[in-house]
Design a protein around this motif. Structure first.
Motif, mmCIF file in Angstrom:
data_model
loop_
_atom_site.group_PDB
_atom_site.id
_atom_site.type_symbol
_atom_site.label_atom_id
_atom_site.label_comp_id
_atom_site.label_asym_id
_atom_site.label_seq_id
_atom_site.Cartn_x
_atom_site.Cartn_y
_atom_site.Cartn_z
ATOM 1 N N THR A 32 0.842 -1.187 0.000
ATOM 2 C CA THR A 32 0.000 0.000 0.000
ATOM 3 C C THR A 32 0.879 1.240 0.000
ATOM 4 N N GLU A 36 -1.664 5.921 2.149
ATOM 5 C CA GLU A 36 -2.758 5.052 2.599
ATOM 6 C C GLU A 36 -2.422 4.395 3.935
ATOM 7 N N ARG A 92 -1.402 -1.577 -4.100
ATOM 8 C CA ARG A 92 -2.832 -1.352 -3.921
ATOM 9 C C ARG A 92 -3.049 0.146 -3.767
ATOM 10 N N THR A 93 -3.891 0.690 -4.616
ATOM 11 C CA THR A 93 -4.202 2.114 -4.563
ATOM 12 C C THR A 93 -5.718 2.273 -4.481
ATOM 13 N N PRO A 94 -6.181 3.442 -4.051
ATOM 14 C CA PRO A 94 -7.628 3.664 -4.009
ATOM 15 C C PRO A 94 -8.259 3.540 -5.404
ATOM 16 N N GLU A 95 -7.494 3.806 -6.447
ATOM 17 C CA GLU A 95 -8.021 3.725 -7.809
ATOM 18 C C GLU A 95 -8.139 2.284 -8.308
ATOM 19 N N LEU A 96 -7.457 1.351 -7.663
ATOM 20 C CA LEU A 96 -7.454 -0.058 -8.079
ATOM 21 C C LEU A 96 -8.467 -0.807 -7.209
ATOM 22 N N SER A 97 -9.602 -1.163 -7.804
ATOM 23 C CA SER A 97 -10.662 -1.812 -7.030
ATOM 24 C C SER A 97 -10.236 -3.197 -6.554
ATOM 25 N N ALA A 98 -10.962 -3.711 -5.584
ATOM 26 C CA ALA A 98 -10.682 -5.063 -5.082
ATOM 27 C C ALA A 98 -10.824 -6.080 -6.204
ATOM 28 N N GLU A 99 -11.794 -5.875 -7.075
ATOM 29 C CA GLU A 99 -11.997 -6.796 -8.204
ATOM 30 C C GLU A 99 -10.804 -6.773 -9.153
ATOM 31 N N GLU A 100 -10.279 -5.570 -9.416
ATOM 32 C CA GLU A 100 -9.099 -5.453 -10.292
ATOM 33 C C GLU A 100 -7.872 -6.097 -9.650
ATOM 34 N N GLN A 101 -7.713 -5.893 -8.348
ATOM 35 C CA GLN A 101 -6.603 -6.536 -7.634
ATOM 36 C C GLN A 101 -6.712 -8.054 -7.741
#
Length: 111
Positions: A32, A36, A92-101
């Motif tokens: 992170t 964050e 992991r960034t706020p712009e990268l959703s959990a689904e994308e991760q």
């Protein structure tokens, strides 16, 4: 340990401690951003007990600031060690959703 599926380990540990047991191709380092960590670490629901103890100190704000500084430094150390050892990393960034991760992790493991 299974050899036919990924092993997920969620912990803060230097990769050199795990590499004797798990090949680097079967690992991924999720980390992170510093911002964050500083914004969220002590305020996560699963860290409530840590914050409860911090709030008992004489200067909770200073304790949180010092803890954040150490968490950021440790995050840098782990990330650097992963890169040095050829372990795939993913920020992991706020712009990268959990689904994308999840999609990126699945792709890394060929799932």
């Amino acid at each position: 340990m299974p050899t036919d599926k990924p092993i997920i380990i969620d912990l803060g540990i230097m990769p050199e401690r795990i590499l004797p047991f798990i090949p680097k191709e079967r690992m991924i380092c999720l980390y992170t951003s510093d911002e964050e960590i500083e914004r969220l670490y002590f305020f996560r629901e699963d860290h409530k007990m840590i914050l409860d103890v911090i709030n008992l100190t004489s200067n909770p704000a200073a304790t949180i600031a010092n803890g954040n500084k150490n968490m950021v430094r440790f995050s840098h150390d782990v990330r650097s060690a992963c890169i040095r050892n050829g372990i795939k990393t993913l920020e992991r960034t706020p712009e990268l959703s959990a689904e994308e991760q999840f999609k990126l992790v699945r792709e890394h493991f060929g799932l």
